[in-house]
Motif scaffolding. Structure first.
Motif, PDB file in Angstrom:
ATOM      1  N   UNK A 173       0.850  -1.192   0.000  1.00  0.00           N
ATOM      2  CA  UNK A 173       0.000   0.000   0.000  1.00  0.00           C
ATOM      3  C   UNK A 173       0.887   1.244   0.000  1.00  0.00           C
ATOM      4  N   UNK A 174       0.270   2.378  -0.388  1.00  0.00           N
ATOM      5  CA  UNK A 174       1.035   3.635  -0.487  1.00  0.00           C
ATOM      6  C   UNK A 174       0.205   4.777   0.084  1.00  0.00           C
ATOM      7  N   UNK A 175       0.886   5.687   0.751  1.00  0.00           N
ATOM      8  CA  UNK A 175       0.206   6.872   1.264  1.00  0.00           C
ATOM      9  C   UNK A 175       0.187   7.937   0.156  1.00  0.00           C
ATOM     10  N   UNK A 176      -0.656   8.933   0.345  1.00  0.00           N
ATOM     11  CA  UNK A 176      -0.729  10.035  -0.622  1.00  0.00           C
ATOM     12  C   UNK A 176       0.630  10.727  -0.733  1.00  0.00           C
ATOM     13  N   UNK A 177       1.297  10.914   0.414  1.00  0.00           N
ATOM     14  CA  UNK A 177       2.601  11.575   0.402  1.00  0.00           C
ATOM     15  C   UNK A 177       3.611  10.786  -0.404  1.00  0.00           C
ATOM     16  N   UNK A 178       3.577   9.473  -0.281  1.00  0.00           N
ATOM     17  CA  UNK A 178       4.508   8.626  -1.029  1.00  0.00           C
ATOM     18  C   UNK A 178       4.236   8.699  -2.542  1.00  0.00           C
ATOM     19  N   UNK A 179       2.965   8.697  -2.886  1.00  0.00           N
ATOM     20  CA  UNK A 179       2.604   8.770  -4.315  1.00  0.00           C
ATOM     21  C   UNK A 179       3.003  10.122  -4.904  1.00  0.00           C
ATOM     22  N   UNK A 180       2.786  11.179  -4.140  1.00  0.00           N
ATOM     23  CA  UNK A 180       3.173  12.515  -4.619  1.00  0.00           C
ATOM     24  C   UNK A 180       4.685  12.633  -4.761  1.00  0.00           C
TER      25      UNK A 180
ATOM     26  N   UNK B 197      -9.216  14.361 -10.303  1.00  0.00           N
ATOM     27  CA  UNK B 197      -9.660  13.056 -10.793  1.00  0.00           C
ATOM     28  C   UNK B 197      -9.796  12.013  -9.683  1.00  0.00           C
ATOM     29  N   UNK B 198      -8.846  11.987  -8.745  1.00  0.00           N
ATOM     30  CA  UNK B 198      -8.860  10.886  -7.770  1.00  0.00           C
ATOM     31  C   UNK B 198      -8.421  11.277  -6.367  1.00  0.00           C
ATOM     32  N   UNK B 199      -8.036  12.528  -6.170  1.00  0.00           N
ATOM     33  CA  UNK B 199      -7.497  12.971  -4.877  1.00  0.00           C
ATOM     34  C   UNK B 199      -6.294  12.116  -4.468  1.00  0.00           C
ATOM     35  N   UNK B 200      -5.515  11.681  -5.465  1.00  0.00           N
ATOM     36  CA  UNK B 200      -4.304  10.888  -5.287  1.00  0.00           C
ATOM     37  C   UNK B 200      -4.568   9.490  -4.722  1.00  0.00           C
ATOM     38  N   UNK B 201      -5.749   8.987  -4.972  1.00  0.00           N
ATOM     39  CA  UNK B 201      -6.080   7.618  -4.566  1.00  0.00           C
ATOM     40  C   UNK B 201      -5.846   6.692  -5.767  1.00  0.00           C
ATOM     41  N   UNK B 202      -4.800   5.895  -5.717  1.00  0.00           N
ATOM     42  CA  UNK B 202      -4.433   5.065  -6.865  1.00  0.00           C
ATOM     43  C   UNK B 202      -5.369   3.880  -7.059  1.00  0.00           C
ATOM     44  N   UNK B 203      -6.276   3.657  -6.076  1.00  0.00           N
ATOM     45  CA  UNK B 203      -7.243   2.568  -6.196  1.00  0.00           C
ATOM     46  C   UNK B 203      -8.671   3.096  -6.343  1.00  0.00           C
TER      47      UNK B 203
ATOM     48  N   UNK C 222      -5.412   6.791 -10.369  1.00  0.00           N
ATOM     49  CA  UNK C 222      -5.088   8.203 -10.166  1.00  0.00           C
ATOM     50  C   UNK C 222      -5.691   9.096 -11.248  1.00  0.00           C
ATOM     51  N   UNK C 223      -5.733   8.594 -12.476  1.00  0.00           N
ATOM     52  CA  UNK C 223      -6.171   9.419 -13.606  1.00  0.00           C
ATOM     53  C   UNK C 223      -7.554   9.037 -14.112  1.00  0.00           C
ATOM     54  N   UNK C 224      -8.206   8.105 -13.392  1.00  0.00           N
ATOM     55  CA  UNK C 224      -9.534   7.632 -13.782  1.00  0.00           C
ATOM     56  C   UNK C 224      -9.551   7.192 -15.243  1.00  0.00           C
ATOM     57  N   UNK C 225      -8.613   6.316 -15.561  1.00  0.00           N
ATOM     58  CA  UNK C 225      -8.526   5.775 -16.907  1.00  0.00           C
ATOM     59  C   UNK C 225      -9.751   4.912 -17.186  1.00  0.00           C
ATOM     60  N   UNK C 226     -10.286   5.025 -18.409  1.00  0.00           N
ATOM     61  CA  UNK C 226     -11.488   4.265 -18.763  1.00  0.00           C
ATOM     62  C   UNK C 226     -11.282   3.597 -20.126  1.00  0.00           C
ATOM     63  N   UNK C 227     -11.190   2.280 -20.157  1.00  0.00           N
ATOM     64  CA  UNK C 227     -11.154   1.400 -18.981  1.00  0.00           C
ATOM     65  C   UNK C 227      -9.781   1.460 -18.308  1.00  0.00           C
ATOM     66  N   UNK C 228      -9.730   1.027 -17.094  1.00  0.00           N
ATOM     67  CA  UNK C 228      -8.480   1.059 -16.363  1.00  0.00           C
ATOM     68  C   UNK C 228      -7.407   0.194 -16.996  1.00  0.00           C
ATOM     69  N   UNK C 229      -7.832  -0.822 -17.722  1.00  0.00           N
ATOM     70  CA  UNK C 229      -6.875  -1.760 -18.313  1.00  0.00           C
ATOM     71  C   UNK C 229      -5.968  -1.112 -19.354  1.00  0.00           C
ATOM     72  N   UNK C 230      -6.326   0.059 -19.863  1.00  0.00           N
ATOM     73  CA  UNK C 230      -5.461   0.717 -20.847  1.00  0.00           C
ATOM     74  C   UNK C 230      -4.115   1.088 -20.225  1.00  0.00           C
TER      75      UNK C 230
END
Length: 238
Positions: A141-148, A170-176, A187-195
């Motif tokens: 798992x990762x915190x927002x600070x770590x992702x930033x 898009x996600x408030x830095x929530x990678x899930x 993080x970027x709300x990819x649609x579909x995420x599989x891309x």
């Protein structure tokens, strides 16, 4: 009667000499260049010869001859003035066309230079992201600070704030993060995420992989994160 004719010839000769630049025959016009003794003599001789012709014309018609001569002079001057004006207009048009061509060339060169710089920046960003993904240890798992912190190391400094603005919205830095209605993911709300698999098979669980994909997407679609952010502000999607 003889004396009267003599006076008439002298008067006409005086007019002809004074108008030697114009009158050579009844109703004809030529120019006499000033400053030439030979031409002056010729003019006077011509005027003298003309005297006989003019003297034979009734006094009432002599004014008409003079008027016709002056009219021809005016016409010749008008034609010369028109030719000069036309030449000046053509020269001005050629100059304006040349200046326009130069400006267009400069604009094209600047546009090409800017496009080249954007392409190089895009390639450099992609290379940096590709190298930096593996620089971060995989965690459960990762915190927002770590992702930033990851993003700051992967995104060019001058583009990070714009990049961050998009992720915030898009996600408030929530990678899930998952959109309940559309299924957009990460993080970027990819649609579909599989891309995001184009950036790595671990796209579901690794924020670095998502950052790599997001940065590549912004660069390829908009030219840079800041250009992507400008589009987002205008449309509220990107």
């Amino acid at each position: 009667m003889l004396e009267g004719n003599r006076v008439s010839r002298i008067s006409v000769r005086g007019f002809a000499v004074a108008s030697a630049t114009a009158v050579t025959a009844v109703g004809s016009v030529v120019g006499v260049a000033s400053g030439s003794t030979a031409q002056s003599n010729d003019a006077e001789a011509t005027a003298y010869e003309t005297t006989t012709l003019l003297a034979d014309i009734p006094a009432g018609q002599q004014a008409q001859v003079q008027t016709a001569s002056l009219t021809q002079q005016a016409d010749a001057q008008a034609i010369a003035a028109d030719a000069t004006a036309k030449k000046a207009a053509e020269e001005a048009a050629r100059k304006a066309a040349a200046e326009t061509a130069i400006k267009k060339k400069e604009a094209a060169e600047q546009a090409a230079k800017a496009a080249k710089e954007r392409a190089e920046a895009k390639k450099a960003a992609s290379r940096d992201a590709a190298r930096s993904v593996t620089d971060f240890p995989v965690q459960t798992s990762y915190t927002v600070a770590q992702i930033q912190a990851m993003a700051q190391q992967m995104v060019p400094a001058g583009q990070f704030q714009c990049f961050s603005n998009i992720v915030d919205h898009e996600s408030s830095w929530n990678y899930q993060a998952v959109n309940a209605s559309s299924g957009a993911y990460g993080l970027f709300q990819a649609l579909p995420g599989s891309k995001m698999a184009t950036a790595g098979a671990d796209w579901r669980t690794n924020p670095a992989t998502q950052i790599k994909w997001g940065l590549n997407y912004m660069n390829s679609r908009y030219g840079s994160p800041c250009e992507a952010w400008s589009f987002w502000q205008a449309n509220h999607w990107y």
